[in-house]
Design a protein around this motif. Structure first.
Motif, PDB file in Angstrom:
ATOM      1  N   MET A 109       0.824  -1.202   0.000  1.00  0.00           N
ATOM      2  CA  MET A 109       0.000   0.000   0.000  1.00  0.00           C
ATOM      3  C   MET A 109       0.867   1.266   0.000  1.00  0.00           C
ATOM      4  SD  MET A 109      -3.066  -1.184   2.609  1.00  0.00           S
ATOM      5  CE  MET A 109      -3.427   0.472   3.058  1.00  0.00           C
ATOM      6  N   GLN A 110       1.971   1.223   0.750  1.00  0.00           N
ATOM      7  CA  GLN A 110       2.869   2.377   0.798  1.00  0.00           C
ATOM      8  C   GLN A 110       3.547   2.596  -0.559  1.00  0.00           C
ATOM      9  OE1 GLN A 110       5.297   1.289   4.192  1.00  0.00           O
ATOM     10  NE2 GLN A 110       4.104   2.602   5.574  1.00  0.00           N
ATOM     11  N   LEU A 111       3.899   1.489  -1.227  1.00  0.00           N
ATOM     12  CA  LEU A 111       4.497   1.623  -2.566  1.00  0.00           C
ATOM     13  C   LEU A 111       3.509   2.225  -3.560  1.00  0.00           C
ATOM     14  CD1 LEU A 111       6.618  -1.635  -2.908  1.00  0.00           C
ATOM     15  CD2 LEU A 111       7.459   0.712  -2.959  1.00  0.00           C
ATOM     16  N   VAL A 112       2.266   1.782  -3.473  1.00  0.00           N
ATOM     17  CA  VAL A 112       1.232   2.340  -4.352  1.00  0.00           C
ATOM     18  C   VAL A 112       1.055   3.826  -4.045  1.00  0.00           C
ATOM     19  CG1 VAL A 112      -1.242   2.286  -4.863  1.00  0.00           C
ATOM     20  CG2 VAL A 112       0.048   0.147  -4.725  1.00  0.00           C
ATOM     21  N   HIS A 113       1.038   4.168  -2.760  1.00  0.00           N
ATOM     22  CA  HIS A 113       0.881   5.565  -2.357  1.00  0.00           C
ATOM     23  C   HIS A 113       2.072   6.400  -2.855  1.00  0.00           C
ATOM     24  CE1 HIS A 113      -0.239   8.493   1.142  1.00  0.00           C
ATOM     25  NE2 HIS A 113      -0.352   9.070  -0.036  1.00  0.00           N
ATOM     26  N   LEU A 114       3.293   5.870  -2.689  1.00  0.00           N
ATOM     27  CA  LEU A 114       4.481   6.580  -3.174  1.00  0.00           C
ATOM     28  C   LEU A 114       4.407   6.765  -4.684  1.00  0.00           C
ATOM     29  CD1 LEU A 114       7.265   7.840  -2.774  1.00  0.00           C
ATOM     30  CD2 LEU A 114       8.227   5.521  -2.959  1.00  0.00           C
ATOM     31  N   ASN A 115       4.023   5.751  -5.391  1.00  0.00           N
ATOM     32  CA  ASN A 115       3.912   5.830  -6.848  1.00  0.00           C
ATOM     33  C   ASN A 115       2.900   6.903  -7.253  1.00  0.00           C
ATOM     34  OD1 ASN A 115       4.808   4.991  -9.331  1.00  0.00           O
ATOM     35  ND2 ASN A 115       3.403   3.241  -9.456  1.00  0.00           N
ATOM     36  N   THR A 116       1.784   6.952  -6.503  1.00  0.00           N
ATOM     37  CA  THR A 116       0.778   7.976  -6.772  1.00  0.00           C
ATOM     38  C   THR A 116       1.339   9.371  -6.514  1.00  0.00           C
ATOM     39  OG1 THR A 116      -0.951   6.416  -6.103  1.00  0.00           O
ATOM     40  CG2 THR A 116      -1.561   8.733  -6.177  1.00  0.00           C
ATOM     41  N   LEU A 117       2.078   9.532  -5.422  1.00  0.00           N
ATOM     42  CA  LEU A 117       2.658  10.838  -5.084  1.00  0.00           C
ATOM     43  C   LEU A 117       3.720  11.260  -6.109  1.00  0.00           C
ATOM     44  CD1 LEU A 117       3.016  10.542  -1.196  1.00  0.00           C
ATOM     45  CD2 LEU A 117       1.366  11.932  -2.460  1.00  0.00           C
ATOM     46  N   LEU A 118       4.466  10.290  -6.615  1.00  0.00           N
ATOM     47  CA  LEU A 118       5.497  10.607  -7.609  1.00  0.00           C
ATOM     48  C   LEU A 118       4.877  11.090  -8.923  1.00  0.00           C
ATOM     49  CD1 LEU A 118       8.039   7.694  -7.029  1.00  0.00           C
ATOM     50  CD2 LEU A 118       8.380  10.123  -6.500  1.00  0.00           C
ATOM     51  N   GLN A 119       3.704  10.631  -9.242  1.00  0.00           N
ATOM     52  CA  GLN A 119       3.055  11.006 -10.486  1.00  0.00           C
ATOM     53  C   GLN A 119       2.277  12.319 -10.351  1.00  0.00           C
ATOM     54  OE1 GLN A 119       0.718   7.646 -11.718  1.00  0.00           O
ATOM     55  NE2 GLN A 119       2.500   6.355 -12.043  1.00  0.00           N
ATOM     56  N   LYS A 120       2.055  12.758  -9.122  1.00  0.00           N
ATOM     57  CA  LYS A 120       1.219  13.945  -8.909  1.00  0.00           C
ATOM     58  C   LYS A 120       2.093  15.193  -8.806  1.00  0.00           C
ATOM     59  CE  LYS A 120      -2.321  15.583  -5.739  1.00  0.00           C
ATOM     60  NZ  LYS A 120      -2.995  15.356  -4.485  1.00  0.00           N
ATOM     61  N   GLU A 121       1.656  16.251  -9.458  1.00  0.00           N
ATOM     62  CA  GLU A 121       2.330  17.554  -9.354  1.00  0.00           C
ATOM     63  C   GLU A 121       1.241  18.608  -9.244  1.00  0.00           C
ATOM     64  OE1 GLU A 121       5.538  18.717  -9.246  1.00  0.00           O
ATOM     65  OE2 GLU A 121       6.229  16.679  -9.114  1.00  0.00           O
ATOM     66  N   PRO A 122       1.318  19.593  -8.585  1.00  0.00           N
ATOM     67  CA  PRO A 122       2.068  19.947  -7.396  1.00  0.00           C
ATOM     68  C   PRO A 122       1.531  19.213  -6.177  1.00  0.00           C
ATOM     69  CG  PRO A 122       0.539  21.704  -7.873  1.00  0.00           C
ATOM     70  CD  PRO A 122       0.360  20.657  -8.947  1.00  0.00           C
ATOM     71  N   LEU A 123       2.382  19.018  -5.141  1.00  0.00           N
ATOM     72  CA  LEU A 123       2.023  18.323  -3.897  1.00  0.00           C
ATOM     73  C   LEU A 123       1.813  19.323  -2.765  1.00  0.00           C
ATOM     74  CD1 LEU A 123       4.663  15.422  -3.946  1.00  0.00           C
ATOM     75  CD2 LEU A 123       2.255  15.255  -4.528  1.00  0.00           C
ATOM     76  N   LYS A 131       5.869  11.850   0.859  1.00  0.00           N
ATOM     77  CA  LYS A 131       6.705  11.400  -0.254  1.00  0.00           C
ATOM     78  C   LYS A 131       8.153  11.221   0.221  1.00  0.00           C
ATOM     79  CE  LYS A 131       8.518  13.148  -4.584  1.00  0.00           C
ATOM     80  NZ  LYS A 131       8.496  14.278  -5.502  1.00  0.00           N
ATOM     81  N   ARG A 132       8.684  12.184   0.973  1.00  0.00           N
ATOM     82  CA  ARG A 132      10.063  12.081   1.487  1.00  0.00           C
ATOM     83  C   ARG A 132      10.203  10.885   2.446  1.00  0.00           C
ATOM     84  NH1 ARG A 132      10.050  17.500   3.487  1.00  0.00           N
ATOM     85  NH2 ARG A 132       9.641  18.670   1.623  1.00  0.00           N
ATOM     86  N   PHE A 133       9.217  10.710   3.330  1.00  0.00           N
ATOM     87  CA  PHE A 133       9.234   9.574   4.283  1.00  0.00           C
ATOM     88  C   PHE A 133       9.270   8.246   3.547  1.00  0.00           C
ATOM     89  CE2 PHE A 133       6.683   6.316   6.464  1.00  0.00           C
ATOM     90  CZ  PHE A 133       7.461   6.079   7.558  1.00  0.00           C
ATOM     91  N   LEU A 134       8.389   8.091   2.560  1.00  0.00           N
ATOM     92  CA  LEU A 134       8.308   6.830   1.823  1.00  0.00           C
ATOM     93  C   LEU A 134       9.574   6.591   0.974  1.00  0.00           C
ATOM     94  CD1 LEU A 134       4.544   6.907   0.735  1.00  0.00           C
ATOM     95  CD2 LEU A 134       5.599   5.454   2.495  1.00  0.00           C
TER      96      LEU A 134
END
Length: 141
Positions: A109-123, A131-134
């Motif tokens: 779930m954390q990997l999916v969340h990180l992947n989602t955050l990496l694809q999203k701009e602006p955060l 994103k930094r924690f993950l």
């Protein structure tokens, strides 16, 4: 030669007597139980307290049985204790497996969340912190 033997009441002496066929012709002789058995002209007396001795023998066998039952109970108790320990270990293994599965699920779930955050701009700031924690969790500093 004795062919038949049975007890009859003896009213005069107040006890029981045995009547036995003791000769080939079928003559009977009467024996009193108070004195002992008369076989072949000799009197056999029962030892004093023979019933007590019999009870003691029975008591010994009862004690042996009790000891065997105690040993069986102790053995059974040991088996039950071993089974409890095995059950506890099995339960711990199951809990560890569940914990590992939970950790794997969490990681996925954390990997999916990180992947989602990496694809999203602006955060947003909290998303940037997540994103930094993950990233540090999966890829180090």
């Amino acid at each position: 030669m004795i062919t038949h033997e049975y007890e009859v009441g003896d009213e005069e002496s107040g006890g029981n007597t045995k009547r036995s066929k003791s000769t080939e012709e079928g003559d009977y002789c009467v024996q009193s139980n108070t004195e002992g058995a008369n076989i072949g002209g000799s009197i056999i007396k029962h030892p004093t307290g023979r019933d007590t001795a019999k009870r003691k023998e029975k008591g010994k066998s009862s004690n042996e049985i009790i000891e065997e039952l105690r040993a069986m109970r102790l053995s059974r108790d040991s088996e039950v204790e071993i089974m409890r320990k095995i059950l506890e270990m099995d339960q711990q293994k199951v809990q560890q497996r569940e914990k590992k599965m939970d950790e794997r699920e969490l990681t996925k779930m954390q990997l999916v969340h990180l992947n989602t955050l990496l694809q999203k701009e602006p955060l947003a700031s909290d998303e940037e912190n997540m994103k930094r924690f993950l990233m540090s969790k999966f890829y180090g500093n």
